[in-house]
Design a protein around this motif. Structure first.
Motif, mmCIF file in Angstrom:
data_model
loop_
_atom_site.group_PDB
_atom_site.id
_atom_site.type_symbol
_atom_site.label_atom_id
_atom_site.label_comp_id
_atom_site.label_asym_id
_atom_site.label_seq_id
_atom_site.Cartn_x
_atom_site.Cartn_y
_atom_site.Cartn_z
ATOM 1 N N LEU A 149 4.372 6.372 -13.111
ATOM 2 C CA LEU A 149 5.600 7.201 -13.366
ATOM 3 C C LEU A 149 6.549 6.904 -12.171
ATOM 4 N N ILE A 150 8.060 6.789 -12.372
ATOM 5 C CA ILE A 150 9.021 6.663 -11.655
ATOM 6 C C ILE A 150 9.593 8.037 -11.536
ATOM 7 N N GLY A 151 9.016 8.758 -10.490
ATOM 8 C CA GLY A 151 9.135 10.243 -10.276
ATOM 9 C C GLY A 151 8.038 10.829 -9.820
ATOM 10 N N ASP A 163 8.300 7.086 -6.020
ATOM 11 C CA ASP A 163 9.559 8.236 -5.976
ATOM 12 C C ASP A 163 9.947 8.134 -4.856
ATOM 13 N N ASN A 164 10.903 9.093 -4.419
ATOM 14 C CA ASN A 164 11.803 9.426 -3.427
ATOM 15 C C ASN A 164 11.392 10.780 -2.705
ATOM 16 N N ASP A 165 11.551 10.920 -1.764
ATOM 17 C CA ASP A 165 11.330 12.396 -1.182
ATOM 18 C C ASP A 165 12.771 13.299 -1.598
ATOM 19 N N ILE A 326 6.105 6.502 -1.548
ATOM 20 C CA ILE A 326 7.299 7.111 -1.452
ATOM 21 C C ILE A 326 8.430 6.050 -0.865
ATOM 22 N N ILE A 327 9.595 5.854 -1.626
ATOM 23 C CA ILE A 327 10.761 4.905 -1.163
ATOM 24 C C ILE A 327 11.696 5.715 -0.286
ATOM 25 N N PRO A 328 11.902 4.979 0.580
ATOM 26 C CA PRO A 328 12.617 5.928 1.748
ATOM 27 C C PRO A 328 14.318 5.777 1.327
ATOM 28 N N HIS A 329 14.774 6.756 1.935
ATOM 29 C CA HIS A 329 16.254 7.200 1.407
ATOM 30 C C HIS A 329 17.188 7.037 2.812
ATOM 31 N N ARG A 330 18.389 6.937 2.586
ATOM 32 C CA ARG A 330 19.204 6.923 3.686
ATOM 33 C C ARG A 330 20.807 7.228 3.279
ATOM 34 N N LEU A 331 21.566 8.105 3.976
ATOM 35 C CA LEU A 331 22.582 8.637 3.667
ATOM 36 C C LEU A 331 23.869 7.589 4.125
ATOM 37 N N MET A 332 24.682 7.307 3.133
ATOM 38 C CA MET A 332 25.824 6.268 3.428
ATOM 39 C C MET A 332 26.957 7.160 3.457
#
Length: 344
Positions: A149-151, A163-165, A326-332
């Motif tokens: 599941l993606i999620g 998923d992401n956090d 969990i795939i990391p995220h970053r704010l652009m």
């Protein structure tokens, strides 16, 4: 006349059973033997009989991507195309073909995955979405099928997922706007039955609560992942007597509808309204103005989901690997949110 395994074996100087083991990537076959046999296959133009191989191995070396119900949403949103690119890239590297399926409703979706899996046309399924109550996940989980599941699943937290956090990602988006002095911040959400819509709304509200800011119900609007949702949301927001000065948006494509609406209404971004969105698709930095967006690693979500599913198919679910990735995220940060406001 078609080239056979016996022809390959004779020219390579090995037994037909050795050729079969090379085709199935048997661990006891040496790298040198495998390379030699594959070179002979290429020279002779040999192509294995996939159907016969499937009958013997009870695998198909194929996986299925289950698409969301809305074709309009799928083909107008770069997110899904990039997700599929990641899935197909890794599947191909691991020797798997990819079949794409869908259904007009949940019943048709269940029928589709049942037909593919029980008919042994695919070995497993990747779901591109996570709904709160999903009969497709129920069917896959209860029947012991391989799926990723993606999620995340609220009902089956131990299922394989990538998923992401999303709570933290949305918190970060709102926190950025709060750091600029914004106190009236709105949120354009996705469909309420999707788990990540709920998670992103929670992160947003947590950030406002931690900052001691008011969250008015009229500052939250639900919609689909379409430009029209963003367009309609702005018609609503900008007619409020006390409108937000900044907005967090669930998706970049929705943001493009917001920008179009604001342009028609003669409002400027970020001077009149700051925006932060999600997904960081390539067009987000080419919009006018360039859009601040949370990069969620779309390609990596698909690539990892494909890797995890094939690992499950080949090794079983009892191996020592993390079931929730969990795939990391970053704010652009770009121009759409580069405007500070004085706190009252």
């Amino acid at each position: 006349m078609a080239v056979t395994i016996k022809d390959v074996a004779k020219k390579a100087g090995v037994s037909p059973s050795t050729v079969s083991r090379v085709l199935s990537n048997h661990p006891r076959i040496s790298v040198e033997t495998s390379r030699k046999v594959k070179e002979i296959m290429e020279q002779l133009g040999y192509h294995p009989n996939i159907m016969a191989k499937s009958l013997v191995s009870k695998t198909t070396n194929s996986i299925c991507i289950m698409l969301p119900k809305s074709a309009e949403e799928l083909f107008s949103n770069f997110f899904f195309m990039e997700l599929i690119r990641g899935i197909v890239t890794q599947a191909s590297r691991l020797g798997y073909d990819v079949l794409i399926s869908s259904g007009a409703n949940e019943k048709e979706e269940v029928e589709a995955v049942s037909r593919l899996l029980n008919g042994r046309r695919v070995d497993g399924v990747i779901l591109l979405y996570s709904r709160k109550d999903d009969p497709v996940i129920d069917f896959l989980y209860e029947n012991g099928h391989h799926f990723v599941l993606i999620g995340r699943s609220e009902r089956y937290p131990d299922t394989l997922s990538v998923d992401n956090d999303n709570v933290q990602a949305s918190y970060d988006a709102a926190k950025h706007l709060i750091s600029l002095g914004h106190e009236r911040i709105g949120f354009v959400s996705g469909p309420p039955d999707l788990v990540f819509s709920k998670d992103r709304l929670k992160g947003f509200m947590d950030a406002l609560n931690d900052a001691g800011l008011e969250m008015r119900p009229e500052w939250i609007v639900e919609g689909e992942f379409l430009q029209d949702s963003g367009y309609r949301a702005m018609s609503f927001f900008m007619n409020l007597p006390d409108r937000p000065t900044a907005i967090v948006l669930i998706d970049d494509v929705v943001s493009f509808g917001v920008l179009r609406s604001l342009h028609e209404l003669k409002y400027k971004v970020p001077e009149d309204l700051c925006l932060v969105s999600f997904n960081n698709i390539p067009l987000s930095e080419l919009s006018t103005p360039p859009l601040s967006s949370i990069d969620i690693g779309i390609y990596n979500l698909g690539y990892t989901a494909s890797q995890l599913l094939i690992q499950s198919i080949e090794n079983g679910n009892d191996k020592n690997y993390q079931k929730r990735q969990i795939i990391p995220h970053r704010l652009m940060i770009r121009e759409s949110s580069m405007h500070s406001i004085s706190k009252k």
